[in-house]
Motif scaffolding. Structure first.
Motif, PDB file in Angstrom:
ATOM      1  N   GLU A  47       0.840  -1.201   0.000  1.00 32.71           N
ATOM      2  CA  GLU A  47       0.000   0.000   0.000  1.00 32.71           C
ATOM      3  C   GLU A  47       0.876   1.252   0.000  1.00 32.71           C
ATOM      4  O   GLU A  47       0.611   2.224  -0.703  1.00 32.71           O
ATOM      5  CB  GLU A  47      -0.918  -0.011   1.218  1.00 32.71           C
ATOM      6  N   HIS A  48       1.955   1.228   0.787  1.00 29.86           N
ATOM      7  CA  HIS A  48       2.884   2.362   0.823  1.00 29.86           C
ATOM      8  C   HIS A  48       3.525   2.578  -0.557  1.00 29.86           C
ATOM      9  O   HIS A  48       3.599   3.705  -1.041  1.00 29.86           O
ATOM     10  CB  HIS A  48       3.978   2.140   1.867  1.00 29.86           C
ATOM     11  N   ALA A  49       3.956   1.491  -1.184  1.00 33.05           N
ATOM     12  CA  ALA A  49       4.580   1.602  -2.502  1.00 33.05           C
ATOM     13  C   ALA A  49       3.599   2.173  -3.529  1.00 33.05           C
ATOM     14  O   ALA A  49       3.954   3.059  -4.317  1.00 33.05           O
ATOM     15  CB  ALA A  49       5.080   0.225  -2.952  1.00 33.05           C
ATOM     16  N   TYR A  50       2.368   1.701  -3.506  1.00 31.90           N
ATOM     17  CA  TYR A  50       1.350   2.181  -4.450  1.00 31.90           C
ATOM     18  C   TYR A  50       1.054   3.672  -4.228  1.00 31.90           C
ATOM     19  O   TYR A  50       1.035   4.456  -5.172  1.00 31.90           O
ATOM     20  CB  TYR A  50       0.076   1.355  -4.301  1.00 31.90           C
ATOM     21  N   LYS A  51       0.839   4.050  -2.978  1.00 35.36           N
ATOM     22  CA  LYS A  51       0.509   5.451  -2.683  1.00 35.36           C
ATOM     23  C   LYS A  51       1.703   6.378  -2.907  1.00 35.36           C
ATOM     24  O   LYS A  51       1.529   7.550  -3.229  1.00 35.36           O
ATOM     25  CB  LYS A  51      -0.004   5.594  -1.253  1.00 35.36           C
ATOM     26  N   SER A  52       2.922   5.862  -2.732  1.00 36.09           N
ATOM     27  CA  SER A  52       4.121   6.674  -2.939  1.00 36.09           C
ATOM     28  C   SER A  52       4.279   7.115  -4.384  1.00 36.09           C
ATOM     29  O   SER A  52       4.853   8.159  -4.661  1.00 36.09           O
ATOM     30  CB  SER A  52       5.365   5.907  -2.503  1.00 36.09           C
ATOM     31  N   VAL A  53       3.785   6.302  -5.309  1.00 38.19           N
ATOM     32  CA  VAL A  53       3.853   6.660  -6.723  1.00 38.19           C
ATOM     33  C   VAL A  53       2.914   7.815  -7.024  1.00 38.19           C
ATOM     34  O   VAL A  53       3.232   8.724  -7.785  1.00 38.19           O
ATOM     35  CB  VAL A  53       3.507   5.435  -7.606  1.00 38.19           C
ATOM     36  N   LYS A  54       1.760   7.807  -6.384  1.00 35.07           N
ATOM     37  CA  LYS A  54       0.717   8.788  -6.676  1.00 35.07           C
ATOM     38  C   LYS A  54       0.842  10.062  -5.829  1.00 35.07           C
ATOM     39  O   LYS A  54       0.485  11.144  -6.282  1.00 35.07           O
ATOM     40  CB  LYS A  54      -0.645   8.134  -6.430  1.00 35.07           C
ATOM     41  N   PHE A  55       1.330   9.938  -4.586  1.00 32.52           N
ATOM     42  CA  PHE A  55       1.385  11.060  -3.650  1.00 32.52           C
ATOM     43  C   PHE A  55       2.782  11.196  -3.055  1.00 32.52           C
ATOM     44  O   PHE A  55       3.640  10.341  -3.261  1.00 32.52           O
ATOM     45  CB  PHE A  55       0.363  10.858  -2.519  1.00 32.52           C
ATOM     46  N   ASN A  56       2.973  12.248  -2.289  1.00 30.11           N
ATOM     47  CA  ASN A  56       4.236  12.476  -1.597  1.00 30.11           C
ATOM     48  C   ASN A  56       4.446  11.356  -0.570  1.00 30.11           C
ATOM     49  O   ASN A  56       3.670  11.229   0.367  1.00 30.11           O
ATOM     50  CB  ASN A  56       4.204  13.839  -0.910  1.00 30.11           C
ATOM     51  N   PRO A  57       5.513  10.548  -0.695  1.00 32.10           N
ATOM     52  CA  PRO A  57       5.702   9.414   0.207  1.00 32.10           C
ATOM     53  C   PRO A  57       5.937   9.794   1.662  1.00 32.10           C
ATOM     54  O   PRO A  57       5.740   8.983   2.554  1.00 32.10           O
ATOM     55  CB  PRO A  57       6.919   8.691  -0.373  1.00 32.10           C
ATOM     56  N   VAL A  58       6.319  11.032   1.925  1.00 26.52           N
ATOM     57  CA  VAL A  58       6.555  11.477   3.302  1.00 26.52           C
ATOM     58  C   VAL A  58       5.249  11.860   3.992  1.00 26.52           C
ATOM     59  O   VAL A  58       5.109  11.740   5.194  1.00 26.52           O
ATOM     60  CB  VAL A  58       7.543  12.666   3.319  1.00 26.52           C
ATOM     61  N   LYS A  59       4.258  12.276   3.211  1.00 28.19           N
ATOM     62  CA  LYS A  59       3.015  12.782   3.794  1.00 28.19           C
ATOM     63  C   LYS A  59       1.869  11.782   3.823  1.00 28.19           C
ATOM     64  O   LYS A  59       0.837  12.068   4.404  1.00 28.19           O
ATOM     65  CB  LYS A  59       2.578  14.043   3.051  1.00 28.19           C
ATOM     66  N   ILE A  60       2.037  10.626   3.220  1.00 30.55           N
ATOM     67  CA  ILE A  60       0.945   9.645   3.225  1.00 30.55           C
ATOM     68  C   ILE A  60       0.852   8.976   4.592  1.00 30.55           C
ATOM     69  O   ILE A  60       1.793   9.004   5.386  1.00 30.55           O
ATOM     70  CB  ILE A  60       1.107   8.602   2.101  1.00 30.55           C
ATOM     71  N   SER A  61      -0.281   8.353   4.849  1.00 27.97           N
ATOM     72  CA  SER A  61      -0.510   7.760   6.172  1.00 27.97           C
ATOM     73  C   SER A  61       0.163   6.409   6.345  1.00 27.97           C
ATOM     74  O   SER A  61       0.473   6.003   7.457  1.00 27.97           O
ATOM     75  CB  SER A  61      -2.011   7.625   6.435  1.00 27.97           C
ATOM     76  N   VAL A  62       0.389   5.695   5.257  1.00 29.56           N
ATOM     77  CA  VAL A  62       0.976   4.358   5.349  1.00 29.56           C
ATOM     78  C   VAL A  62       2.490   4.489   5.227  1.00 29.56           C
ATOM     79  O   VAL A  62       3.032   4.571   4.135  1.00 29.56           O
ATOM     80  CB  VAL A  62       0.439   3.433   4.232  1.00 29.56           C
ATOM     81  N   VAL A  63       3.163   4.539   6.367  1.00 28.72           N
ATOM     82  CA  VAL A  63       4.622   4.640   6.398  1.00 28.72           C
ATOM     83  C   VAL A  63       5.168   3.685   7.451  1.00 28.72           C
ATOM     84  O   VAL A  63       4.425   3.154   8.273  1.00 28.72           O
ATOM     85  CB  VAL A  63       5.096   6.087   6.699  1.00 28.72           C
ATOM     86  N   ASP A  64       6.468   3.500   7.427  1.00 22.54           N
ATOM     87  CA  ASP A  64       7.135   2.655   8.414  1.00 22.54           C
ATOM     88  C   ASP A  64       6.809   3.166   9.823  1.00 22.54           C
ATOM     89  O   ASP A  64       6.781   4.381  10.052  1.00 22.54           O
ATOM     90  CB  ASP A  64       8.644   2.704   8.171  1.00 22.54           C
ATOM     91  N   PRO A  65       6.540   2.269  10.765  1.00 26.61           N
ATOM     92  CA  PRO A  65       6.145   2.692  12.119  1.00 26.61           C
ATOM     93  C   PRO A  65       7.141   3.627  12.804  1.00 26.61           C
ATOM     94  O   PRO A  65       6.745   4.545  13.510  1.00 26.61           O
ATOM     95  CB  PRO A  65       6.033   1.371  12.887  1.00 26.61           C
ATOM     96  N   ARG A  66       8.440   3.430  12.578  1.00 32.11           N
ATOM     97  CA  ARG A  66       9.436   4.323  13.205  1.00 32.11           C
ATOM     98  C   ARG A  66       9.321   5.737  12.651  1.00 32.11           C
ATOM     99  O   ARG A  66       9.387   6.711  13.381  1.00 32.11           O
ATOM    100  CB  ARG A  66      10.839   3.768  13.006  1.00 32.11           C
ATOM    101  N   PHE A  67       9.143   5.843  11.332  1.00 32.15           N
ATOM    102  CA  PHE A  67       8.973   7.163  10.718  1.00 32.15           C
ATOM    103  C   PHE A  67       7.663   7.802  11.167  1.00 32.15           C
ATOM    104  O   PHE A  67       7.608   8.994  11.468  1.00 32.15           O
ATOM    105  CB  PHE A  67       9.004   7.060   9.188  1.00 32.15           C
ATOM    106  N   TYR A  68       6.608   6.984  11.236  1.00 27.88           N
ATOM    107  CA  TYR A  68       5.305   7.491  11.691  1.00 27.88           C
ATOM    108  C   TYR A  68       5.406   8.030  13.108  1.00 27.88           C
ATOM    109  O   TYR A  68       4.888   9.106  13.416  1.00 27.88           O
ATOM    110  CB  TYR A  68       4.246   6.385  11.625  1.00 27.88           C
ATOM    111  N   ALA A  69       6.098   7.313  13.985  1.00 27.78           N
ATOM    112  CA  ALA A  69       6.267   7.755  15.378  1.00 27.78           C
ATOM    113  C   ALA A  69       7.013   9.084  15.429  1.00 27.78           C
ATOM    114  O   ALA A  69       6.618  10.009  16.150  1.00 27.78           O
ATOM    115  CB  ALA A  69       7.005   6.695  16.177  1.00 27.78           C
TER     116      ALA A  69
END
Length: 89
Positions: A47-69
């Motif tokens: 899901e992260h890979a798919y959304k990263s293509v379409k949107f800014n990968p830093v601002k999407i909700s599906v990210v690695d838990p450490r980065f999200y924290a």
């Protein structure tokens, strides 16, 4: 922690609640954290890979838990509790 409510100037509205300029009403803040029990598994990585293509990968909700924290703590320090983070630094 003290919180302050700001009311827009509503002098022309007869039904508005009247608040004195010096009065600071009590405020209750509700916060919630969602999705804390979801695993960051293959499905979430896809899901992260798919959304990263379409949107800014830093601002999407599906990210690695450490980065999200890290992003969540930064948000709290900058937007929710800005006075506390600057005084304790």
């Amino acid at each position: 922690m003290p919180a302050q409510a700001c009311y827009p100037n509503q002098e022309n509205e007869a039904d508005s609640v009247e608040v004195e300029p010096f009065e600071v009403p009590d405020v209750v803040l509700y916060m919630g954290i969602i999705d804390i029990l979801q695993k960051y598994n293959v499905k979430k990585r896809a899901e992260h890979a798919y959304k990263s293509v379409k949107f800014n990968p830093v601002k999407i909700s599906v990210v690695d838990p450490r980065f999200y924290a890290q992003r969540f703590i930064s948000f709290l320090q900058q937007k929710v509790f800005p006075e506390q983070s600057t005084s304790s630094s």
